[in-house]
Enzyme design. Structure first.
Site, short mmCIF file in Angstrom:
data_model
loop_
_atom_site.label_atom_id
_atom_site.label_comp_id
_atom_site.label_asym_id
_atom_site.label_seq_id
_atom_site.Cartn_x
_atom_site.Cartn_y
_atom_site.Cartn_z
N LYS A 121 10.32 114.52 21.49
CA LYS A 121 11.59 114.82 20.84
C LYS A 121 12.26 113.55 20.32
CE LYS A 121 15.46 114.83 22.71
NZ LYS A 121 16.63 114.96 23.61
N ASP A 139 15.38 119.91 20.58
CA ASP A 139 16.14 119.77 21.83
C ASP A 139 16.63 121.15 22.25
OD1 ASP A 139 18.15 120.37 20.05
OD2 ASP A 139 19.39 118.63 20.52
#
Length: 227
Positions: A121, A139
């Protein structure tokens, strides 16, 4: 409603209303951004922005950070979530940047994930924000909003599943922007505990809204009094 139609409506709304979305993290160069993104894990951007000015002043370059220990870093980030772990990550990240990457932040996900505290991420955020690469950082906000809007299938059960489906359905040139659109929508409108459906401009194609409020009109003026 077909998934392709949902994407079309999503893109139509955001390109008209938020054509140039940006990260809310404060930074001036790739080095500062990667520190901020590492600190932002399970922490708000607002909180991160409160501590990074002093952190950046104390460790203005990878060389300064490489020479520091986690104990040196900790006082600057003690108000951040998981400060001990993140202090170790930042100190290790500084050393690796200097020793393995010539003090430059890598430009590929494959290289970035080698750095301490940098997962997929975080790496996607860096390549997306700095180099405008078509990377989708998933996220909790992106995961939740994608699911609620009906942009991804029920089979998408992991962040990587969601990432792959979003990337497959979004125009390549809009993937970096869509990352910010979904994050900001999740942060301020489609919040976790009680989504603000009464003011949401996307409810007319939102699978969550249509399932939970089937008898409420899409017209925002009427919707507000009906919820």
């Amino acid at each position: 409603m077909r998934t392709k139609e949902r994407y079309r409506l999503l893109i139509d709304y955001f390109t008209q209303n938020f054509p140039e979305p940006e990260t809310e993290l404060a930074y001036t160069n790739p080095y500062e951004l990667i520190l901020a993104v590492v600190l932002s894990a399970q922490c708000t951007d607002k909180r991160v922005n409160m501590v990074t000015p002093a952190l950046f002043e104390a460790f203005p370059t990878p060389e300064h950070l490489a020479a520091a220990t986690s104990d040196d870093v900790l006082p600057y980030i003690k108000s951040i979530s998981y400060p001990n772990n993140k202090a170790r990550h930042l100190a290790g990240l500084g050393r690796m940047l200097v020793e393995q990457f010539g003090s430059e932040v890598p430009s590929t996900v494959e290289e970035l994930v080698k750095l301490p505290g940098v997962g997929r991420k975080t790496a996607n955020v860096i390549v997306s924000v700095i180099w405008n690469q078509p990377a989708m950082a998933v996220d909790t906000h992106v995961f939740r909003v994608s699911k609620r809007l009906g942009l991804v299938s029920k089979k998408a059960r992991t962040p990587l599943d969601v990432e792959n489906e979003l990337v497959a359905n979004l125009p390549t040139e809009l993937i970096a922007k869509a990352h910010h659109w979904l994050i900001l929508h999740g942060r301020y409108i489609c919040v976790a505990r009680r989504p603000k459906c009464e003011i949401c401009p996307l409810s007319h194609f939102c699978a969550f809204f249509q399932k939970n409020f089937p008898n409420i009109p899409d017209d925002p003026e009427n919707k507000l009094s009906s919820l």
